[in-house]
Design a protein around this motif. Sequence first.
Motif, PDB file in Angstrom:
ATOM      1  N   ARG A   9       0.771  -1.141  -0.163  1.00  0.00           N
ATOM      2  CA  ARG A   9      -0.008   0.001  -0.079  1.00  0.00           C
ATOM      3  C   ARG A   9       0.906   1.213   0.108  1.00  0.00           C
ATOM      4  N   THR A  10       0.394   2.384  -0.477  1.00  0.00           N
ATOM      5  CA  THR A  10       1.145   3.423  -0.754  1.00  0.00           C
ATOM      6  C   THR A  10       0.746   4.338   0.582  1.00  0.00           C
ATOM      7  N   SER A  12      -0.829   6.838   1.323  1.00  0.00           N
ATOM      8  CA  SER A  12      -2.078   7.154   1.571  1.00  0.00           C
ATOM      9  C   SER A  12      -3.190   6.196   1.606  1.00  0.00           C
ATOM     10  N   THR A  14      -3.407   3.585  -0.587  1.00  0.00           N
ATOM     11  CA  THR A  14      -3.980   2.772  -2.203  1.00  0.00           C
ATOM     12  C   THR A  14      -3.047   1.609  -2.287  1.00  0.00           C
ATOM     13  N   ASN A  15      -4.067   0.734  -2.544  1.00  0.00           N
ATOM     14  CA  ASN A  15      -3.502  -0.877  -2.852  1.00  0.00           C
ATOM     15  C   ASN A  15      -2.784  -0.670  -4.232  1.00  0.00           C
ATOM     16  N   ILE A  16      -1.555  -0.727  -4.258  1.00  0.00           N
ATOM     17  CA  ILE A  16      -0.668  -0.900  -5.405  1.00  0.00           C
ATOM     18  C   ILE A  16      -0.962  -1.970  -6.276  1.00  0.00           C
ATOM     19  N   GLU A  18      -3.855  -3.424  -6.839  1.00  0.00           N
ATOM     20  CA  GLU A  18      -5.044  -3.256  -7.534  1.00  0.00           C
ATOM     21  C   GLU A  18      -5.047  -2.050  -8.650  1.00  0.00           C
ATOM     22  N   VAL A  19      -4.082  -1.233  -8.228  1.00  0.00           N
ATOM     23  CA  VAL A  19      -3.805   0.004  -9.363  1.00  0.00           C
ATOM     24  C   VAL A  19      -3.353  -0.640 -10.580  1.00  0.00           C
TER      25      VAL A  19
END
Length: 62
Positions: A9-10, A12, A14-16, A18-19
Amino acid sequence: MANNRQAGRTQSGTNIQEVRQQNAQSASGNSQYGTEFASETNAQEVRQQNAQSQAKKNQRQQ
């Protein structure tokens, strides 16, 4: 300084992975939205509208 991020995860949250998956789907044309929006866009009309907007902006600045 301690690293408080969860793995994958980043900062913030965010699921890396998933992106990356969404980006891959988008690049291959298999995204949820496909080319729906792109096919409805008239590029020449957009350019004309942008030019008109810029001309009006330039007139206001003078």
